[in-house]
Motif scaffolding. Structure first.
Motif, PDB file in Angstrom:
ATOM      1  N   GLU A   1       6.500  56.277  82.355  1.00  0.00           N
ATOM      2  CA  GLU A   1       5.882  54.919  81.866  1.00  0.00           C
ATOM      3  C   GLU A   1       4.621  55.608  81.070  1.00  0.00           C
ATOM      4  O   GLU A   1       4.214  55.170  80.139  1.00  0.00           O
TER       5      GLU A   1
ATOM      6  N   GLY B   1      13.220  59.379  85.808  1.00  0.00           N
ATOM      7  CA  GLY B   1      12.938  57.848  85.560  1.00  0.00           C
ATOM      8  C   GLY B   1      13.967  57.109  84.507  1.00  0.00           C
ATOM      9  O   GLY B   1      14.949  56.923  84.045  1.00  0.00           O
ATOM     10  N   VAL B   2      13.128  55.745  83.762  1.00  0.00           N
ATOM     11  CA  VAL B   2      13.057  55.143  83.333  1.00  0.00           C
ATOM     12  C   VAL B   2      13.511  55.959  81.218  1.00  0.00           C
ATOM     13  O   VAL B   2      13.833  55.299  81.255  1.00  0.00           O
TER      14      VAL B   2
ATOM     15  N   ALA C   1      10.684  51.973  78.104  1.00  0.00           N
ATOM     16  CA  ALA C   1      10.307  52.751  79.309  1.00  0.00           C
ATOM     17  C   ALA C   1       8.980  52.270  79.886  1.00  0.00           C
ATOM     18  O   ALA C   1       8.636  52.683  80.600  1.00  0.00           O
TER      19      ALA C   1
ATOM     20  N   GLY D   1       8.821  50.363  81.599  1.00  0.00           N
ATOM     21  CA  GLY D   1       8.925  50.489  83.099  1.00  0.00           C
ATOM     22  C   GLY D   1      10.038  49.968  82.859  1.00  0.00           C
ATOM     23  O   GLY D   1      10.867  49.608  83.998  1.00  0.00           O
ATOM     24  N   VAL D   2      10.989  49.550  82.011  1.00  0.00           N
ATOM     25  CA  VAL D   2      12.720  49.298  82.312  1.00  0.00           C
ATOM     26  C   VAL D   2      13.487  50.973  81.448  1.00  0.00           C
ATOM     27  O   VAL D   2      12.986  50.438  80.188  1.00  0.00           O
ATOM     28  N   ALA D   3      15.218  51.033  81.905  1.00  0.00           N
ATOM     29  CA  ALA D   3      15.793  51.648  81.508  1.00  0.00           C
ATOM     30  C   ALA D   3      16.048  50.956  79.843  1.00  0.00           C
ATOM     31  O   ALA D   3      16.749  49.968  80.671  1.00  0.00           O
TER      32      ALA D   3
END
Length: 543
Positions: free
Chosen positions: A120, A245-246, A275, A278-280
Motif C-alpha cells: 500500500e 500483494g495488491v 492498491a 488495499g485492493v487489488a
C-alpha cells in the motif's frame, strides 16, 4: 579554483556564486553536492555532468549540449513531484545543473536500510512518481532513468522525481553512437536494451521496475554484470513477485515486454489507487490471441523390399487417404471443452488382419475429436493387396465426455474400453488463474480445470525432460503462437520435452515457447496453448 575541502574540482566561476556544503553522492552520469547560493541566500543541489571515459570528443560535445538543452526543457515542467531546476551553468566545457535541494532519503536508500516496503505504501509512492512522469511527458520530455535512486522521499513526506540529466525529447535514442547504454540496466525497458524507439511507455516500464524493487527488495532483473542483466532483459521474463500483494496487477501491466501491450498512464493510475486503498485492481487482459491449429499431413508409406507372407497386407487407396486427410485437416486437432464428441463405430475388417504399431507400445493411440454436428469418422477397411505392409496406429474418435473430462474413458475401434496408466505426480497450477492442468481422457487434450486432485491432474516431471500424465507424454500440437497442447507417445522428441525453470515458466524445448492460459481465463475447459514467453501471470506455474 579551490573551494574548501573539495580542492580544485570547482572552478572560480562556480565558486564565486556557490559555496559547497556537503557531498550528496556520485553515480551514473552526475556528481551532486549540497551548496549555498550566496547571491539568493538559499540552499541548492549542484550537479556536474560526469561522462564515461573513452568517448570520442564529438560525442562528448554532443552529450554536453544535450544535457544543457534538456535540463532547460525540464525547467519548464512545473509539478510538485518533479525536482525544480533553477539554472544551467556552462563552465569549462562541462555543464553544471543547479536544482532544488530535497532533504531526505532516496527510495533506494530507504529499501536498502529498512527492507522492502508494504504494497500500500509503495502504491502511494507510485502515484506520485506517475504524476511526475505525466507532467514531463505532456511537455514532450522522457526521463529515461527512472529508478529508486532517483526517487527522493523528503523529510516532509513529499515524493520527488529527480535527476533528469539523461532526459530526452520524444523519439531520441537510448544509446550513444558508440553503443554505450544510458541508464541503469536493472531498470531499463526491454526496448531500450534492444536500442529500439523510446516512448513514454519506456518510462512506465522503468516505473514498474522501480515499484517492483520497492515492494520486493530487489529489482526484477539483477544479474552479476550489466551485460548479463541487459541480455536477460531482452530475452527473459522478469522473476514473479512474491510480496507484491495488491500491487501484482499493476506490476504485471507495467512490466509487459512489448510497449504496445503495456498499460498506459490512465490504467496504471487506476490500479495504483486501488492498491493504495488495499485492493487489488483488475488488470485489462491482452487482446485475444488467434488460435493456431496444426494441420494433418499425409505421408506415403513405402513398401518393404521383401513382404512377409505371415502378415495380411493392408492397402488404402490414394483417393481414400486424401479424403480422410482432408476431413481431419478441416477440423481442430483438439476440441474445446464442452464440444460434443461422438465415438466412431468399429468398421468391418478393422482389428483383425491389421498390424498396429506405435513408437511407445505402452501408450494408447491418440484420439481425434469430432465437433458437434459432424458425422463420426470411420476407420479405413483392410484389403488384401500383397506387396505393401503398413505399420501405423489407427486414430479413432473418443467417446462422449461427461461434465468433468477427467472421468472419461476412450473407446478403441475394436470396441474395448482403454484403461489409462496409473497416475504418478502432482498438480501443475497456474499462478494467475488458480486452475490446474488436466488431461481430457476422452480426447487427450491438455485443458485447464478447477484443481481437484484427480488422476488426470497428476503430472510427473521426468529426468529426460518429459512431462507425463497417466502414462502419456505432454507434447505440443502446433509450432506457432497459440499452438494447442495434447498428449501422445513418449518418443523422446523435443516436442514432448519441457523445462519448468526457476522463473516458473513451463517452456517447450522444441519451439522455446511458454505454456499459456489464454486471456488468463479461470474457466473450466480452457485449452492450454503455447505462446511467446512474456512473464505474465497466466504463464507462471507451480508444481
Amino acid at each position: 579554483m579551490a573551494n574548501g575541502r573539495y580542492g580544485s574540482v570547482v572552478s572560480e566561476v562556480i565558486a564565486e556564486r556557490y559555496r559547497l556544503v556537503e557531498a550528496l553522492g556520485e553515480g551514473g552520469m552526475g556528481r551532486v553536492w549540497q551548496a549555498r547560493d550566496e547571491l539568493l541566500g538559499r540552499d541548492v543541489a549542484l550537479k556536474e555532468l560526469v561522462l564515461p571515459r573513452g568517448l570520442p570528443e564529438a560525442e562528448i560535445r554532443d552529450l554536453r549540449e544535450r544535457a544543457i538543452r534538456e535540463a532547460r526543457a525540464i525547467a519548464r515542467v512545473s509539478h510538485p513531484h518533479v525536482v525544480r531546476i533553477y539554472d544551467v551553468i556552462h563552465d569549462g566545457g562541462s555543464p553544471w545543473i543547479v536544482m532544488e535541494l530535497v532533504i531526505g532519503r532516496s527510495l533506494f536508500e530507504a529499501v536498502r536500510d529498512d527492507g522492502a516496503m508494504p504494497p500500500e505504501r509503495v502504491a502511494g509512492i507510485g502515484l506520485d512518481i506517475l504524476a511526475a512522469l505525466r507532467a514531463a511527458h505532456r511537455a514532450g520530455v522522457l526521463h529515461r532513468d527512472v529508478k529508486p535512486a532517483n526517487v527522493l522521499l523528503s523529510d516532509d513526506g513529499r515524493v520527488v522525481l529527480t535527476d533528469f540529466g539523461l532526459a530526452a525529447t520524444t523519439g531520441d535514442s537510448g544509446m550513444t553512437s558508440t553503443g554505450i547504454v544510458l541508464g541503469s540496466p536493472s531498470y531499463l525497458a526491454p526496448e531500450r536494451a534492444l536500442d529500439e524507439e523510446i516512448t513514454a511507455a519506456s518510462d512506465l516500464w522503468s516505473l514498474g521496475a522501480t515499484l517492483y524493487a520497492a515492494v520486493e527488495g530487489r529489482p526484477p532483473y539483477d544479474k552479476s554484470s550489466p551485460m548479463a542483466t541487459l541480455a536477460a532483459l531482452a530475452t527473459q521474463p522478469p522473476r514473479p513477485p512474491e510480496q507484491a500483494g495488491v500491487m501484482q496487477p499493476v506490476l504485471a501491466g507495467l512490466l509487459r515486454k512489448e510497449p504496445a501491450e503495456r498499460i498506459g498512464a490512465d490504467e496504471a493510475e487506476e490500479l495504483l489507487r486501488a492498491a493504495a486503498g488495499g485492493v487489488a485492481g483488475v488488470l485489462t487482459p491482452l487482446p485475444a490471441k488467434p488460435t493456431v491449429v496444426k494441420q494433418v499431413e499425409t505421408v506415403e508409406v513405402p513398401a518393404p523390399r521383401k513382404p512377409s507372407r505371415n502378415r495380411v497386407a493392408w492397402w488404402v487407396g490414394s483417393a481414400a487417404v486424401l479424403l480422410l486427410a482432408a476431413v481431419i485437416a478441416g477440423r481442430p486437432v483438439l476440441s474445446d471443452a464442452g464440444a460434443e464428441e461422438v465415438a466412431a463405430p468399429p468398421s468391418a475388417g478393422v482389428g483383425a488382419g491389421v498390424e498396429q504399431q506405435s513408437s511407445d507400445p505402452g501408450s494408447p493411440a491418440p484420439s481425434v475429436p469430432v465437433p458437434s454436428g459432424s458425422a463420426p469418422l470411420s476407420a479405413p477397411s483392410a484389403t488384401n493387396a500383397p506387396g505393401v505392409t503398413a505399420t501405423t496406429a489407427l486414430a479413432v474418435a473418443p467417446t462422449a465426455t461427461t461434465a468433468n473430462p477427467a472421468t472419461t474413458t476412450t473407446t478403441t475401434a475394436a470396441g474395448a474400453a482403454e484403461q489409462p496408466a496409473a497416475a504418478v505426480g502432482s498438480p501443475v497450477q497456474n499462478m494467475q488463474t488458480g486452475t490446474c492442468l488436466q488431461m481430457d481422457t476422452g480426447s487427450g487434450a491438455i485443458i485447464m480445470w478447477t484443481c481437484n486432485g484427480t488422476d488426470a491432474q497428476k503430472f510427473d516431471v521426468r529426468s529426460d525432460g518429459s512431462l507425463r500424465v497417466m502414462g502419456r507424454c505432454v507434447r505440443i500440437l502446433g509450432n506457432g503462437n497459440g499452438g494447442r497442447v495434447g498428449t501422445g507417445a513418449c518418443d523422446g522428441s523435443t516436442a514432448a520435452q519441457w523445462d519448468l525453470n526457476s522463473s516458473f515458466d513451463l517452456v517447450n524445448l522444441e519451439v522455446v515457447k511458454c505454456a499459456d492460459v489464454p486471456d488468463g481465463s479461470s474457466a473450466d475447459g480452457v485449452a492450454l496453448q503455447v505462446w511467446e514467453c512474456s512473464g505474465t501471470g497466466n504463464q507462471k506455474w507451480r508444481h
